[in-house]
Write an enzyme that holds these catalytic residues in place. Structure first.
Site, mmCIF file in Angstrom:
data_model
loop_
_atom_site.group_PDB
_atom_site.id
_atom_site.type_symbol
_atom_site.label_atom_id
_atom_site.label_comp_id
_atom_site.label_asym_id
_atom_site.label_seq_id
_atom_site.Cartn_x
_atom_site.Cartn_y
_atom_site.Cartn_z
ATOM 1 C CD GLU A 314 -3.029 -1.144 2.206
ATOM 2 O OE1 GLU A 314 -2.812 -0.544 3.271
ATOM 3 O OE2 GLU A 314 -4.102 -1.740 1.964
ATOM 4 C CG ASP A 388 -7.576 -5.103 5.464
ATOM 5 O OD1 ASP A 388 -7.103 -5.168 6.596
ATOM 6 O OD2 ASP A 388 -7.715 -4.034 4.833
ATOM 7 C CD GLU A 416 -9.856 -0.514 8.090
ATOM 8 O OE1 GLU A 416 -8.924 -1.033 8.728
ATOM 9 O OE2 GLU A 416 -9.779 -0.223 6.884
HETATM 10 C C1 GCV Z 1 -2.514 1.111 8.218
HETATM 11 C C2 GCV Z 1 -6.148 -1.700 5.692
HETATM 12 C C3 GCV Z 1 -6.531 -0.362 6.237
HETATM 13 C C4 GCV Z 1 -5.366 0.612 6.185
HETATM 14 C C5 GCV Z 1 -4.193 -0.017 6.956
HETATM 15 C C6 GCV Z 1 -3.860 -1.344 6.297
HETATM 16 C C7 GCV Z 1 -2.736 -2.062 7.007
HETATM 17 O O1 GCV Z 1 -5.920 -1.621 4.313
HETATM 18 O O2 GCV Z 1 -7.625 0.133 5.537
HETATM 19 O O3 GCV Z 1 -5.764 1.813 6.766
HETATM 20 O O4 GCV Z 1 -3.085 0.843 6.959
HETATM 21 O O5 GCV Z 1 -4.987 -2.171 6.322
HETATM 22 O O6 GCV Z 1 -3.048 -2.932 7.799
HETATM 23 O O7 GCV Z 1 -1.584 -1.763 6.785
#
Ligand code: GCV
Length: 702
Positions: A314, A388, A416
């Site tokens: 990411e 996730d 989340e």
């Molecule tokens: C910290 C998901 C979340 C991101 C997070 C990522 C991760 O994609 O939406 O906000 O980033 O996981 O665990 O690195």
């Protein structure tokens, strides 16, 4: 006369204001589960007063000061009278706390052989008669063990258990029990729903916020012994002299409570703050830079825990930017930390779609070939599932597939994908489902928990991490009930065999009330809340159909053209022919990443459990299920069931009016209302969207 009257009225008004301010302050959730209110039942009170008349401590280390402070505060509060502290036993009802090494009384009361088995963090609590007196001894090998014992003793009273004939022996199964803060250095919190970061970097190192200590107390009370202070989407600045100095101050506050600090690091730090032209892990100057950085950190923070790394994921850089592997990157950092006892937690949250078009398969494909290549102070940190932190996922297949590597599990405490701080969703049952999953790595009976605690593969290190939901909100967690997830994470990290129900009961008694009606009802609400959330969001194995970006609410029609695997349609694949992601051997074959017989069971829609059906299979809308319904009917049933549960929780909560303090009662009532609105939205939006495909045929009929 008039003057006197107006003075009296003013005084009365002032007292009323003071009374209410105090009441409100007492019940705003700040104290979490460490409320220590006086016990109201006279019989119980006299039982405890009989067993607790003095606290006997012979040690004065910072940890023992914390023990003394907590026991004094807790016991005096619960018993409604000041409990004195002494250095020798002078009466019946002495509570002796100490270590074998430092306390002469403990040496007399607890044998070395007895303590040997509880290790560094464990403790024993015993009721004894000594020198003609009744004594309770809380004994440990190390001060932190005594601290955990003291908190356990307080918990016994908070949950109203008898102190007669205590014979308790405990030690944690997992060594590193960590919170991962996704806190940015500017004070914002990624996926945080409880205000700003509690770390006030702009005030540090000069000003030490009072919350740091209360944070430490709360964590120590549930056995958490480490905190990664900053976001895995890291900034190189955390490794600058300025931030190391600031972090050292936090470490000083947390240390007496047995908590080590860790940093999330950015892989390109040697370039960004070190002035080097590369961050290639095989470059000697880069390796030297990391070694010097470790030395600098340990000079200021001698018990620094280590690094957490999100690499090549990411947008975060990683060794792959230099043509190197995860092992090259992790081992370089491990080498730098090794002389000081630090560890590296290298995340497996990678999903380079060029590796495999099924995101769920990517991490396994990248990491399994590297098994055996990682240094002994490296953890590979796996999220609980392969995608996730979805409301429900099958366990991550990396558990059971990397026997030569220490695997840390990562859960998400912050909600989340489970309604954020607006929904009452108790996550312990989710975590238990994962921890209790049989991986069949060595035949039946190798649970994910056995791999995480290191016993299955005989690893010297073990760890568990929870992405913290903690923020600057007065109640720390946003929703009063989200506190339960912080509590449950700590308790499970200490003992993965505890049941969700037992943890819910403990937490409820400590946080809300010991009134049996309140305890039973709240426990009941909590226990079904996760399954309900799965039902109204993503039943039967559906996943990642949340709204883009913020992930609150449904968006099943979301298509992301740049990254198809960020869009909802990629995951549910609904069309006229059916719904679900075919991960069977005729599809992406993700099932093959699991050991037999799981692979076989999950491969067929006939044997695949309903909860994972659409995770592993794409099935026609009229697919007949064992329950007698078609797939579409069953989907509708689940969405409705989830909504019904939230409505039931509302009724149940309303029935507690008068038994819960008004401030927290209203707060939860309002949030339950928001939850109902959102559950209805999930049901309506998803069923309307899926219905366009599912009911196509019916609509065509004249
Ligand atoms: C910290 C998901 C979340 C991101 C997070 C990522 C991760 O994609 O939406 O906000 O980033 O996981 O665990 O690195």
């Amino acid at each position: 006369m008039n003057l006197l009257r107006s003075y009296r009225i003013k005084l009365l008004l002032w007292m009323i204001v003071l009374f209410f301010t105090e009441t409100l302050r007492a019940e705003d959730g700040y104290q979490l589960w460490l409320r220590y209110n006086e016990i109201s039942q006279p019989e119980l009170l006299s039982h405890y007063r009989e067993h607790i008349t003095q606290i006997v401590i012979q040690e004065s280390s910072p940890t023992f000061q914390a023990v003394q402070e907590e026991l004094r505060k807790g016991l005096s509060g619960l018993l409604g009278e000041e409990i004195p502290v002494a250095s020798s036993v002078s009466q019946d009802g002495a509570v002796v706390v100490g270590t074998l090494e430092q306390s002469s009384i403990v040496r007399k009361l607890a044998g070395a052989s007895e303590l040997e088995s509880v290790g560094a963090d464990g403790f024993i609590i015993r009721s004894l008669r000594w020198d003609n007196r009744t004594v309770t001894v809380i004994a440990a090998n190390q001060p932190k063990g005594a601290l955990y014992g003291a908190f356990h003793f307080l918990r016994l009273i908070q949950t109203q258990q008898s102190l007669d004939k205590l014979s308790i022996q405990q030690k944690p199964r997992i060594q590193k029990r960590l919170l991962n803060h996704w806190d940015n250095l500017n004070g914002s919190v990624e996926r945080g729903y409880a205000g700003r970061s509690i770390w006030k970097w702009n005030e540090l190192p000069e000003r030490i916020d009072a919350r740091y200590k209360d944070y430490a107390r709360a964590n120590a009370s549930i056995g958490i012994n480490g905190a990664v202070l900053n976001n895995v989407n890291s900034q190189a600045a955390i490794l600058t002299k300025e931030y190391i100095e600031k972090a050292a101050v936090i470490a000083n506050v947390l240390r007496p409570y047995g908590i080590q600090i860790y940093f999330s690091i950015k892989f390109t730090s040697p370039m960004e703050i070190g002035g080097l032209p590369t961050a290639d892990p095989l470059n000697p100057s880069v390796r030297q830079w990391w070694k010097e950085k470790a030395k600098e950190i340990y000079q200021q923070i001698p018990d620094f825990g280590g690094y957490l790394v999100k690499a090549y994921s990411e947008g975060q850089p990683g060794p792959q930017n230099y043509g190197r592997s995860h092992a090259d990157g992790a081992n370089m950092l491990a080498e730098a930390l090794e002389p000081y006892g630090g560890t590296v937690s290298w995340r497996s949250f990678v999903y380079d779609i060029s590796i495999d078009p099924d995101r769920a398969k990517c991490a396994y494909l990248e990491f399994v070939p590297l098994d055996g290549d990682f240094a002994s102070n490296v953890f590979i940190q796996n999220k609980n599932g392969p995608i996730d932190f979805q409301p429900r996922e099958p366990f991550n297949p990396l558990f059971g597939a990397m026997p030569k590597t220490a695997l840390m599990i990562e859960f998400q405490i912050t909600q989340e994908y489970t309604g954020q701080a607006k929904h009452l969703v108790y996550l312990a049952p989710l975590w238990k489902e994962v921890l209790d999953s049989d991986t069949y790595a060595y035949g039946p009976g190798t649970l994910v928990a056995d791999i995480v605690d290191g016993t299955a593969d005989k690893h010297a290190i073990s760890g568990i991490a929870g992405v913290s939901g903690i923020g600057s909100d007065r109640n720390w967690s946003g929703h009063h009930f989200s506190q339960a997830n912080w509590y449950a994470f700590g308790r499970l990290a200490w003992d993965t065999s505890l049941s969700s129900e037992q943890i819910a009961e403990e937490w409820t008694r400590m946080t809300w009330s010991n009134d049996p009606k309140v305890v039973n009802l709240i426990k009941k609400m909590m226990m079904g809340s996760w399954e309900a959330c799965v039902d109204y969001m993503t039943p039967m194995g559906l996943h990642h159909i949340m709204a883009a970006g913020h992930h609150y609410g449904p968006q099943p029609d979301y298509v992301n053209r740049r990254r198809i695997d960020w869009g909802s349609t990629y995951y549910h694949r609904a069309d006229a022919n059916g719904i679900g992601f075919d991960r069977s051997e005729t599809g992406s074959n993700a099932v093959s990443q699991y050991h037999q017989p799981l692979c076989r069971i999950w491969n067929s829609p006939k044997t695949c459990p309903e909860k994972y059906l659409l995770w592993f299979h794409h099935l026609p809308w009229d697919y007949p299920l064992e329950s007698g319904s078609t797939l579409w009917e069953r989907l509708k049933f689940h969405y409705q069931k989830g909504v019904d549960y939230v409505i039931l929780m509302q009724k149940e909560w309303d029935s507690l009016q008068g038994k819960i303090d008004p401030e927290r009662f209203e707060h939860v009532q309002n949030r339950l209302n928001m939850q109902k609105e959102n559950a209805l939205l999930w049901r309506d939006v998803c069923l309307k969207y899926f219905g366009r495909f599912a009911e196509k045929e019916e609509k065509r009929e004249p």
